[in-house]
Design a protein around this motif. Structure first.
Motif, PDB file in Angstrom:
ATOM      1  N   CYS A   1       0.770  -1.341   0.129  1.00 53.94           N
ATOM      2  CA  CYS A   1      -0.047   0.090  -0.009  1.00 53.94           C
ATOM      3  C   CYS A   1       0.879   1.202   0.108  1.00 53.94           C
ATOM      4  O   CYS A   1       1.556   1.323   0.869  1.00 53.94           O
ATOM      5  CB  CYS A   1      -0.941   0.074   1.138  1.00 53.94           C
ATOM      6  N   GLY A   2       0.926   2.044  -0.875  1.00 49.88           N
ATOM      7  CA  GLY A   2       1.698   3.245  -1.133  1.00 49.88           C
ATOM      8  C   GLY A   2       3.258   2.714  -1.153  1.00 49.88           C
ATOM      9  O   GLY A   2       3.777   2.176  -2.065  1.00 49.88           O
ATOM     10  N   GLY A   3       3.828   3.186   0.043  1.00 50.00           N
ATOM     11  CA  GLY A   3       5.103   2.815   0.224  1.00 50.00           C
ATOM     12  C   GLY A   3       5.303   1.861   1.248  1.00 50.00           C
ATOM     13  O   GLY A   3       6.519   1.640   1.646  1.00 50.00           O
ATOM     14  N   SER A   4       4.379   1.101   1.538  1.00 53.42           N
ATOM     15  CA  SER A   4       4.472   0.242   2.806  1.00 53.42           C
ATOM     16  C   SER A   4       4.042  -1.121   2.531  1.00 53.42           C
ATOM     17  O   SER A   4       3.006  -1.359   1.763  1.00 53.42           O
ATOM     18  CB  SER A   4       3.550   0.595   4.073  1.00 53.42           C
ATOM     19  N   TRP A   5       4.833  -2.053   3.013  1.00 52.85           N
ATOM     20  CA  TRP A   5       4.616  -3.680   2.760  1.00 52.85           C
ATOM     21  C   TRP A   5       4.170  -4.040   4.122  1.00 52.85           C
ATOM     22  O   TRP A   5       4.253  -3.812   5.164  1.00 52.85           O
ATOM     23  CB  TRP A   5       5.967  -4.473   2.777  1.00 52.85           C
ATOM     24  N   GLY A   6       2.996  -5.102   3.947  1.00 50.64           N
ATOM     25  CA  GLY A   6       2.694  -5.869   4.780  1.00 50.64           C
ATOM     26  C   GLY A   6       2.941  -7.373   4.707  1.00 50.64           C
ATOM     27  O   GLY A   6       2.849  -7.745   3.542  1.00 50.64           O
ATOM     28  N   TYR A   7       3.364  -7.978   5.665  1.00 51.63           N
ATOM     29  CA  TYR A   7       3.694  -9.385   5.302  1.00 51.63           C
ATOM     30  C   TYR A   7       3.232 -10.523   6.445  1.00 51.63           C
ATOM     31  O   TYR A   7       3.151 -10.032   7.654  1.00 51.63           O
ATOM     32  CB  TYR A   7       5.394  -9.725   5.299  1.00 51.63           C
ATOM     33  N   THR A   8       2.545 -11.531   5.960  1.00 52.79           N
ATOM     34  CA  THR A   8       2.240 -12.588   6.773  1.00 52.79           C
ATOM     35  C   THR A   8       2.354 -14.022   6.256  1.00 52.79           C
ATOM     36  O   THR A   8       2.549 -14.223   5.149  1.00 52.79           O
ATOM     37  CB  THR A   8       0.391 -12.245   7.349  1.00 52.79           C
ATOM     38  N   SER A   9       2.264 -14.752   7.249  1.00 54.22           N
ATOM     39  CA  SER A   9       2.423 -16.235   6.739  1.00 54.22           C
ATOM     40  C   SER A   9       1.222 -17.215   7.241  1.00 54.22           C
ATOM     41  O   SER A   9       0.698 -16.693   8.318  1.00 54.22           O
ATOM     42  CB  SER A   9       3.694 -16.797   6.974  1.00 54.22           C
ATOM     43  N   SER A  10       1.049 -18.357   6.741  1.00 53.44           N
ATOM     44  CA  SER A  10       0.022 -19.302   7.340  1.00 53.44           C
ATOM     45  C   SER A  10       0.364 -20.644   7.071  1.00 53.44           C
ATOM     46  O   SER A  10       0.898 -20.916   5.901  1.00 53.44           O
ATOM     47  CB  SER A  10      -1.352 -18.876   6.601  1.00 53.44           C
ATOM     48  N   GLU A  11       0.175 -21.519   8.062  1.00 54.12           N
ATOM     49  CA  GLU A  11       0.372 -22.865   7.825  1.00 54.12           C
ATOM     50  C   GLU A  11      -0.801 -23.484   7.330  1.00 54.12           C
ATOM     51  O   GLU A  11      -2.110 -23.138   7.365  1.00 54.12           O
ATOM     52  CB  GLU A  11       0.961 -23.482   9.184  1.00 54.12           C
ATOM     53  N   GLY A  12      -0.702 -24.701   6.508  1.00 59.44           N
ATOM     54  CA  GLY A  12      -2.054 -25.478   6.145  1.00 59.44           C
ATOM     55  C   GLY A  12      -2.481 -25.003   4.931  1.00 59.44           C
ATOM     56  O   GLY A  12      -2.191 -23.919   4.349  1.00 59.44           O
TER      57      GLY A  12
ATOM     58  N   SER B   1      19.549 -11.155   6.702  1.00 58.78           N
ATOM     59  CA  SER B   1      18.124 -10.786   7.313  1.00 58.78           C
ATOM     60  C   SER B   1      17.572 -12.013   8.009  1.00 58.78           C
ATOM     61  O   SER B   1      16.498 -12.193   8.122  1.00 58.78           O
ATOM     62  CB  SER B   1      17.188 -10.426   6.120  1.00 58.78           C
ATOM     63  N   GLY B   2      18.656 -12.732   8.767  1.00 59.67           N
ATOM     64  CA  GLY B   2      17.938 -13.935   9.563  1.00 59.67           C
ATOM     65  C   GLY B   2      17.656 -15.076   8.749  1.00 59.67           C
ATOM     66  O   GLY B   2      17.004 -16.061   9.392  1.00 59.67           O
ATOM     67  N   GLN B   3      17.940 -15.160   7.560  1.00 62.18           N
ATOM     68  CA  GLN B   3      17.478 -16.096   6.687  1.00 62.18           C
ATOM     69  C   GLN B   3      18.858 -16.861   6.046  1.00 62.18           C
ATOM     70  O   GLN B   3      19.933 -16.039   5.854  1.00 62.18           O
ATOM     71  CB  GLN B   3      16.551 -15.650   5.506  1.00 62.18           C
TER      72      GLN B   3
ATOM     73  N   GLY C   1      11.880 -20.609   3.340  1.00 61.31           N
ATOM     74  CA  GLY C   1      10.573 -20.903   3.724  1.00 61.31           C
ATOM     75  C   GLY C   1       9.579 -19.836   3.374  1.00 61.31           C
ATOM     76  O   GLY C   1       9.553 -19.206   2.177  1.00 61.31           O
ATOM     77  N   TYR C   2       8.648 -19.260   4.496  1.00 60.48           N
ATOM     78  CA  TYR C   2       7.685 -18.471   4.216  1.00 60.48           C
ATOM     79  C   TYR C   2       7.982 -17.034   4.482  1.00 60.48           C
ATOM     80  O   TYR C   2       7.240 -16.289   4.527  1.00 60.48           O
ATOM     81  CB  TYR C   2       6.552 -18.713   5.125  1.00 60.48           C
ATOM     82  N   SER C   3       9.600 -16.723   4.869  1.00 57.30           N
ATOM     83  CA  SER C   3      10.180 -15.524   5.182  1.00 57.30           C
ATOM     84  C   SER C   3       9.878 -14.428   4.071  1.00 57.30           C
ATOM     85  O   SER C   3       9.902 -14.874   2.847  1.00 57.30           O
ATOM     86  CB  SER C   3      11.426 -15.433   5.533  1.00 57.30           C
ATOM     87  N   ALA C   4       9.826 -13.270   4.321  1.00 62.58           N
ATOM     88  CA  ALA C   4       9.694 -12.275   3.361  1.00 62.58           C
ATOM     89  C   ALA C   4      11.061 -12.104   2.349  1.00 62.58           C
ATOM     90  O   ALA C   4      12.152 -12.307   3.231  1.00 62.58           O
ATOM     91  CB  ALA C   4       9.623 -10.939   4.013  1.00 62.58           C
ATOM     92  N   PRO C   5      10.829 -12.049   1.396  1.00 57.54           N
ATOM     93  CA  PRO C   5      11.792 -12.031   0.165  1.00 57.54           C
ATOM     94  C   PRO C   5      12.780 -10.707   0.451  1.00 57.54           C
ATOM     95  O   PRO C   5      12.311  -9.761   0.765  1.00 57.54           O
ATOM     96  CB  PRO C   5      11.265 -11.991  -1.162  1.00 57.54           C
ATOM     97  N   VAL C   6      14.062 -10.998   0.227  1.00 56.60           N
ATOM     98  CA  VAL C   6      15.342 -10.069   0.194  1.00 56.60           C
ATOM     99  C   VAL C   6      15.898 -10.333  -0.810  1.00 56.60           C
ATOM    100  O   VAL C   6      16.117 -11.328  -1.698  1.00 56.60           O
ATOM    101  CB  VAL C   6      15.855 -10.054   1.515  1.00 56.60           C
TER     102      VAL C   6
END
Length: 444
Positions: A43-54, A420-422, A320-325
């Motif tokens: 949204c605009g200049g901001s990212w939202g990130y989440t993950s889900s199992e199943g 980045s911890g990945q 895995g499901y982590s945010a891409p860098v």
């Protein structure tokens, strides 16, 4: 809540097995299964990130990511992000698997590790550790621009380490190999030779004298030169670090930053451990010529950094499901025209550094320090005594300028790269390099 300008979903199904043997005895056997997704929204200049199992949480994850991006943009608005344009990738270059590792009994894999341990256990070795890994991942990518693509990839590998000790000190020898292939890797008798090499290295290093520190000419073997290409140059070429002001390569596109003999490439299309057909943003994988004939030619990009700086995206990766860098894949110094004998003759008196035991790099200041596994004193162009506890350090741009000969014997080595911890699978490599002047660490 604002609507997002963009969202994407990476659905991952995976199965992995790992086995660890300590001194020939089973320490651990694990098999993991998983499926789930990572979701981004912009949204605009901001990212939202989440993950889900199943399998049932995708719609809820998309809604949550959009809400996060909208909230961040509302309370802390940033400059609008313009993504580089998207086109559907061609998934037609997948590595072939001759023998599916899932079809091989775990007992056979344990016996393989026992053979590796036995071959590493030469006279003087006090302990060994051997590990086996395999994974099969199916990646399915979709986005709000209509993308819909997927691939499945199998990776296997092993590592063997041997410790030699005299009661007062110890030394370690280590060998490994990881690749995008099947169990056929372990049908090659050369892996037992690698285990023998690990044991011999540990024993030889225990009896070696410490290296003497100082400045002078050095030859780097393909493994250590590959680590330099990855750590000192590859990370500095990642465009997110460039934009953060954390790269010595910022604002240098088109500038001669290295010897004209130096060509450094990142190529995820190679069937090496860092291979992928499309990245974590669904972008087609492609070769990037980072340095061409000594001139900085390109950074590595995500869609966001390519939108800001120009260039071709295709270098976003995630664990895995982590945010891409922005990440490397298979990074290497390309072949030149010299052979090792010519380099030794040109070196005359100096040191030959081989193997890698890690190190550190500051991409913003452009300085590094890498620990070689071992070194050899070179006198009158002849390789002589083995030395231990030796390192290479210096300024990245100065070392690049000091390359005077590039070998014709490129070799790649595999591992995992942290950022980045990945950690993601990568390969790096090089032919032998002759550097006219470098700082070698050791005793004074």
């Amino acid at each position: 809540m604002r609507e997002s300008e963009f969202h994407d979903v990476r659905w991952i199904e995976g199965e992995s097995t790992s086995i660890l043997l300590d001194n020939g005895k089973i320490e651990d056997i694990k098999t993991n299964y998983g499926n789930g997704c990572g979701v981004r929204a912009l949204c605009g200049g901001s990212w939202g990130y989440t993950s889900s199992e199943g399998v049932d949480g995708i719609d809820a994850a998309i809604k949550a990511a959009i809400e996060l991006a909208s909230d961040v943009d509302k309370h802390s608005p940033r400059e609008k992000v313009s993504l580089a344009s998207y086109s559907e990738p061609n998934v037609d270059n997948l590595p072939s698997i001759k023998e599916n590792p899932r079809d091989v009994p775990v007992e056979e894999k344990v016996e393989l590790l026992k053979d590796l341990s036995n071959n590493a256990s030469c006279k003087g070795i006090s302990s060994t550790s051997a590990s086996y890994s395999e994974s099969t991942l199916k990646i399915h990518y979709t986005n709000s621009e209509g993308a819909d693509c997927e691939y499945e990839l199998t990776r296997v590998g092993f590592a063997i380490s041997a410790i030699a000790s005299d009661g007062a000190a110890y030394q370690v020898g280590r060998e490994s190999n990881f690749d995008v292939c099947g169990y056929e890797m372990f049908r090659d008798p050369e892996i037992l030779e690698k285990a023998q090499s690990a044991g011999k290295t540990a024993v030889d290093l225990l009896g070696a004298r410490q290296a003497k520190g100082g400045k002078g000419p050095v030859i780097l073997d393909p493994e250590l030169a590959g680590v330099f290409a990855h750590e000192a140059v590859g990370h500095a070429s990642e465009a997110d670090l460039v934009l953060e002001g954390s790269s010595i390569l910022a604002d240098r596109i088109g500038e001669e930053i290295a010897s004209p003999l130096v060509n450094i490439i990142d190529d995820p299309t190679l069937h090496k451990f860092g291979y992928y057909p499309f990245d974590a943003e669904g972008m087609q994988s492609h070769r990037t010529d980072i340095i061409t004939d000594g001139i900085l030619n390109s950074y590595l990009h995500s869609r966001e950094t390519a939108g800001k700086l120009g260039g071709a995206s295709g270098n976003s990766r995630s664990q895995g499901y982590s945010a891409p860098v922005v990440r490397m894949s298979n990074t290497y110094v390309d072949n030149g025209n010299s052979n090792l004998d010519e380099m030794l003759e040109e070196l005359g008196d100096g040191i030959y550094l081989a193997g890698s035991r890690g190190g550190q790099v500051n991409t913003g200041e452009g300085v590094f320090q890498f620990n070689a596994e071992k070194g050899y004193i070179v006198e009158d162009g002849e390789i002589g005594d083995l030395v231990r506890d030796v390192s290479l350090s210096g300024n990245t741009l100065q070392i690049l300028k000091n390359v005077v000969l590039v070998g014709n014997d490129l070799k790649m080595h595999s591992g995992r790269c942290g950022k980045s911890g990945q950690a993601v699978p990568v390969s790096d490599g090089s032919p032998h390099l002759l550097i006219s002047d470098a700082l070698v660490g050791g005793v004074q």
